[in-house]
Design a protein around this motif. Structure first.
Motif, PDB file in Angstrom:
ATOM      1  N   ASP A   1       0.819  -1.206   0.000  1.00  0.00           N
ATOM      2  CA  ASP A   1       0.000   0.000   0.000  1.00  0.00           C
ATOM      3  C   ASP A   1       0.852   1.254   0.000  1.00  0.00           C
ATOM      4  N   ASP A   2       2.163   1.058   0.095  1.00  0.00           N
ATOM      5  CA  ASP A   2       3.050   2.219   0.206  1.00  0.00           C
ATOM      6  C   ASP A   2       3.845   2.459  -1.068  1.00  0.00           C
ATOM      7  N   HIS A   3       3.453   1.800  -2.174  1.00  0.00           N
ATOM      8  CA  HIS A   3       4.119   1.986  -3.470  1.00  0.00           C
ATOM      9  C   HIS A   3       5.619   1.692  -3.382  1.00  0.00           C
ATOM     10  N   GLY A   4       5.984   0.740  -2.519  1.00  0.00           N
ATOM     11  CA  GLY A   4       7.393   0.388  -2.434  1.00  0.00           C
ATOM     12  C   GLY A   4       8.183   1.223  -1.446  1.00  0.00           C
ATOM     13  N   ARG A   5       7.576   2.250  -0.852  1.00  0.00           N
ATOM     14  CA  ARG A   5       8.296   3.057   0.127  1.00  0.00           C
ATOM     15  C   ARG A   5       8.501   2.247   1.400  1.00  0.00           C
ATOM     16  N   LYS A   6       9.667   2.348   1.975  1.00  0.00           N
ATOM     17  CA  LYS A   6       9.936   1.737   3.275  1.00  0.00           C
ATOM     18  C   LYS A   6      10.117   2.884   4.256  1.00  0.00           C
ATOM     19  N   GLY A   7      11.282   2.978   4.899  1.00  0.00           N
ATOM     20  CA  GLY A   7      11.541   4.109   5.765  1.00  0.00           C
ATOM     21  C   GLY A   7      12.058   5.243   4.911  1.00  0.00           C
ATOM     22  N   VAL A   8      11.206   6.187   4.585  1.00  0.00           N
ATOM     23  CA  VAL A   8      11.601   7.266   3.678  1.00  0.00           C
ATOM     24  C   VAL A   8      11.356   8.612   4.346  1.00  0.00           C
ATOM     25  N   TRP A   9      12.375   9.468   4.337  1.00  0.00           N
ATOM     26  CA  TRP A   9      12.219  10.825   4.841  1.00  0.00           C
ATOM     27  C   TRP A   9      11.666  11.743   3.756  1.00  0.00           C
ATOM     28  N   THR A  10      10.992  12.765   4.184  1.00  0.00           N
ATOM     29  CA  THR A  10      10.619  13.837   3.269  1.00  0.00           C
ATOM     30  C   THR A  10      11.852  14.697   3.015  1.00  0.00           C
ATOM     31  N   PRO A  11      11.850  15.522   1.972  1.00  0.00           N
ATOM     32  CA  PRO A  11      12.991  16.427   1.755  1.00  0.00           C
ATOM     33  C   PRO A  11      13.266  17.313   2.961  1.00  0.00           C
ATOM     34  N   GLN A  12      12.208  17.750   3.646  1.00  0.00           N
ATOM     35  CA  GLN A  12      12.394  18.599   4.816  1.00  0.00           C
ATOM     36  C   GLN A  12      13.095  17.837   5.948  1.00  0.00           C
ATOM     37  N   GLU A  13      12.733  16.569   6.144  1.00  0.00           N
ATOM     38  CA  GLU A  13      13.370  15.765   7.189  1.00  0.00           C
ATOM     39  C   GLU A  13      14.834  15.492   6.852  1.00  0.00           C
ATOM     40  N   SER A  14      15.119  15.247   5.572  1.00  0.00           N
ATOM     41  CA  SER A  14      16.505  15.036   5.147  1.00  0.00           C
ATOM     42  C   SER A  14      17.343  16.278   5.433  1.00  0.00           C
ATOM     43  N   LYS A  15      16.810  17.459   5.105  1.00  0.00           N
ATOM     44  CA  LYS A  15      17.539  18.700   5.330  1.00  0.00           C
ATOM     45  C   LYS A  15      17.763  18.943   6.820  1.00  0.00           C
ATOM     46  N   ARG A  16      16.735  18.652   7.632  1.00  0.00           N
ATOM     47  CA  ARG A  16      16.864  18.843   9.074  1.00  0.00           C
ATOM     48  C   ARG A  16      17.959  17.936   9.650  1.00  0.00           C
TER      49      ARG A  16
ATOM     50  N   GLY B   1      15.986  14.675  15.821  1.00  0.00           N
ATOM     51  CA  GLY B   1      14.546  14.798  15.948  1.00  0.00           C
ATOM     52  C   GLY B   1      13.772  14.434  14.693  1.00  0.00           C
ATOM     53  N   VAL B   2      14.326  13.502  13.914  1.00  0.00           N
ATOM     54  CA  VAL B   2      13.630  13.034  12.718  1.00  0.00           C
ATOM     55  C   VAL B   2      13.198  11.588  12.944  1.00  0.00           C
ATOM     56  N   PRO B   3      12.256  11.071  12.150  1.00  0.00           N
ATOM     57  CA  PRO B   3      11.853   9.664  12.300  1.00  0.00           C
ATOM     58  C   PRO B   3      13.059   8.737  12.198  1.00  0.00           C
ATOM     59  N   VAL B   4      13.104   7.753  13.076  1.00  0.00           N
ATOM     60  CA  VAL B   4      14.219   6.801  13.056  1.00  0.00           C
ATOM     61  C   VAL B   4      13.986   5.785  11.940  1.00  0.00           C
ATOM     62  N   ILE B   5      14.841   5.825  10.939  1.00  0.00           N
ATOM     63  CA  ILE B   5      14.832   4.832   9.870  1.00  0.00           C
ATOM     64  C   ILE B   5      16.174   4.115   9.901  1.00  0.00           C
ATOM     65  N   VAL B   6      16.247   2.934   9.336  1.00  0.00           N
ATOM     66  CA  VAL B   6      17.518   2.225   9.330  1.00  0.00           C
ATOM     67  C   VAL B   6      18.434   2.863   8.291  1.00  0.00           C
ATOM     68  N   LEU B   7      19.738   2.652   8.452  1.00  0.00           N
ATOM     69  CA  LEU B   7      20.707   3.283   7.563  1.00  0.00           C
ATOM     70  C   LEU B   7      20.460   2.921   6.101  1.00  0.00           C
ATOM     71  N   HIS B   8      20.091   1.689   5.835  1.00  0.00           N
ATOM     72  CA  HIS B   8      19.856   1.273   4.455  1.00  0.00           C
ATOM     73  C   HIS B   8      18.699   2.045   3.823  1.00  0.00           C
ATOM     74  N   ASP B   9      17.780   2.519   4.669  1.00  0.00           N
ATOM     75  CA  ASP B   9      16.644   3.267   4.136  1.00  0.00           C
ATOM     76  C   ASP B   9      17.027   4.660   3.662  1.00  0.00           C
ATOM     77  N   ALA B  10      18.247   5.104   3.941  1.00  0.00           N
ATOM     78  CA  ALA B  10      18.719   6.348   3.332  1.00  0.00           C
ATOM     79  C   ALA B  10      18.760   6.184   1.811  1.00  0.00           C
ATOM     80  N   ARG B  11      19.003   4.951   1.332  1.00  0.00           N
ATOM     81  CA  ARG B  11      18.962   4.663  -0.108  1.00  0.00           C
ATOM     82  C   ARG B  11      17.543   4.849  -0.638  1.00  0.00           C
TER      83      ARG B  11
END
Length: 376
Positions: free
Chosen positions: A166-181, A309-319
């Motif tokens: 239901d997530d179109h293949g998204r796993k732990g994904v940050w928004t651009p704003q979360e990445s910048k923060r 202070g961003v959602p905790v995702i695993v390191l591999h999810d940075a990909r």
């Protein structure tokens, strides 16, 4: 071959078959028996299928699934990479041997395999509960390949249907704003350049840990992924990535500047450490020049997420974040496939991204924007 019948309560007749197998290494006679068929024709059909499946098998004296899988793993040390073999070993240990390891290999048929898959789906997880269909499909792929190597060709074996996403293949994904923060918060951190490569270039943990300065061309704006540092069993190994994981990644001016600053800080540490510094050319290393243990990056990443202070995702999810940002911005699938080092474009399309709406350099510039914006 023997086909026979027997009666059960109520006077109902059922049928069975017996196949004589080659004498084992211990000199003992062996047989494969199955019963419960509703007719002689059904028993004969099952007997024919069994002969096809086991006709070319070279089964040892022990003959158990556990023993045969162990023997197969030992043989494949010759031609399978150590990390892949370790993954197979763990898969057998956790999901196959506890359930069917004690069975004789020649007695394994599609019914046994189907029962195994059902068990894994309902009660196969280490901490209780069932495994995901994706994991059981991985068990199916490896197990059927192994059985075929052992001479056991089972026809008609079914695998769990793919899980509906239901997530179109998204796993732990940050928004651009979360990445910048996240990147802005760690701007002065010692591992900032590592985190920036993970988010901006989609590099894997092993690729970050194994990266050396000799494979970084800051003037051209290219990082060459030709080496990785990973874990196999209980030891660290270093090796070249397989297939298309060996690649060149274009980086933009902001990422180049980040790496230049990182190199300058590392040179200062080297000068301060003097003779105790072990210069092994690693881009990311301890204060004495020695490389980090691979899991160090994993542990520090989780702490870094919490601190920022961003959602905790695993390191591999940075990909996943990098790939999804690129796809959302219109970078073509084949460019992201090359950038991430995927052998199969389907992986890029189904697992990492959900939008597939102009070049490798354009991808670098788009991902580099996150560094530009947080730096001002």
């Amino acid at each position: 071959m023997t086909i026979g019948s027997y009666q059960i309560s109520g006077g109902k007749t059922l049928w069975y078959f017996v196949i004589d197998l080659p004498v084992g290494d211990d000199g003992k006679r062996r047989q494969h028996k199955r019963r419960g068929f509703r007719s002689a024709t059904e028993a004969e059909k099952a007997e024919d299928d069994a002969r096809i499946a086991y006709g070319e098998a070279a089964i040892g004296a022990d003959g158990s699934v556990a023993a045969e899988l162990a023997g197969w793993l030992s043989e494949r040390e010759l031609d399978i990479e150590e990390t892949t073999l370790d993954n197979y070993r763990n898969l057998f240990r956790m999901y196959v041997i506890p359930h069917i390891g004690g069975r004789q290999l020649y007695a394994v048929d599609k019914r046994v395999i189907h029962d195994l898959y059902k068990k894994l789906l309902t009660d196969g997880a280490k901490r209780g509960g069932g495994l995901s269909p994706t994991t059981v499909r991985t068990v199916h792929r490896v197990l059927t390949k192994t059985l075929k190597d052992l001479g056991i060709n089972l026809t008609g074996v079914r695998q769990p249907r793919p899980a509906q996403r239901d997530d179109h293949g998204r796993k732990g994904v940050w928004t651009p704003q979360e990445s910048k923060r996240f990147l802005k918060f760690h701007r002065e951190g010692r591992l900032y350049a590592a985190w920036a490569l993970a988010v901006v270039a989609g590099t894997r943990r092993g690729e970050i840990g194994g990266l050396k300065w000799s494979k970084v061309d800051l003037d051209a704006g290219v990082v060459y992924i030709h080496w990785q540092r990973t874990i196999a069993g209980n030891k660290v190994i270093e090796k070249s990535p397989k297939g298309k994981s060996r690649r060149a990644i274009a980086i933009g001016p902001a990422m180049v500047q980040v790496l230049r600053e990182h190199k300058a800080r590392q040179d200062e540490e080297k000068a301060e450490a003097g003779l105790i510094y072990h210069d092994r050319d690693y881009v990311f290393c301890r204060e004495d020049g020695e490389p980090y243990y691979p899991r160090y990056f994993t542990d520090m990443w989780e702490n870094a997420c919490l601190a920022a202070g961003v959602p905790v995702i695993v390191l591999h999810d940075a990909r996943h974040t990098s790939a999804t940002a690129g796809a959302d911005a219109g970078v073509p699938e084949h460019v992201m496939q090359k950038r991430l080092g995927h052998a199969d474009g389907r992986t890029t399309r189904e697992v990492y991204t959900h939008v597939l709406p102009e070049s490798e350099r354009r991808a670098a510039e788009l991902m580099d924007a996150a560094l530009h914006e947080e730096a001002v």
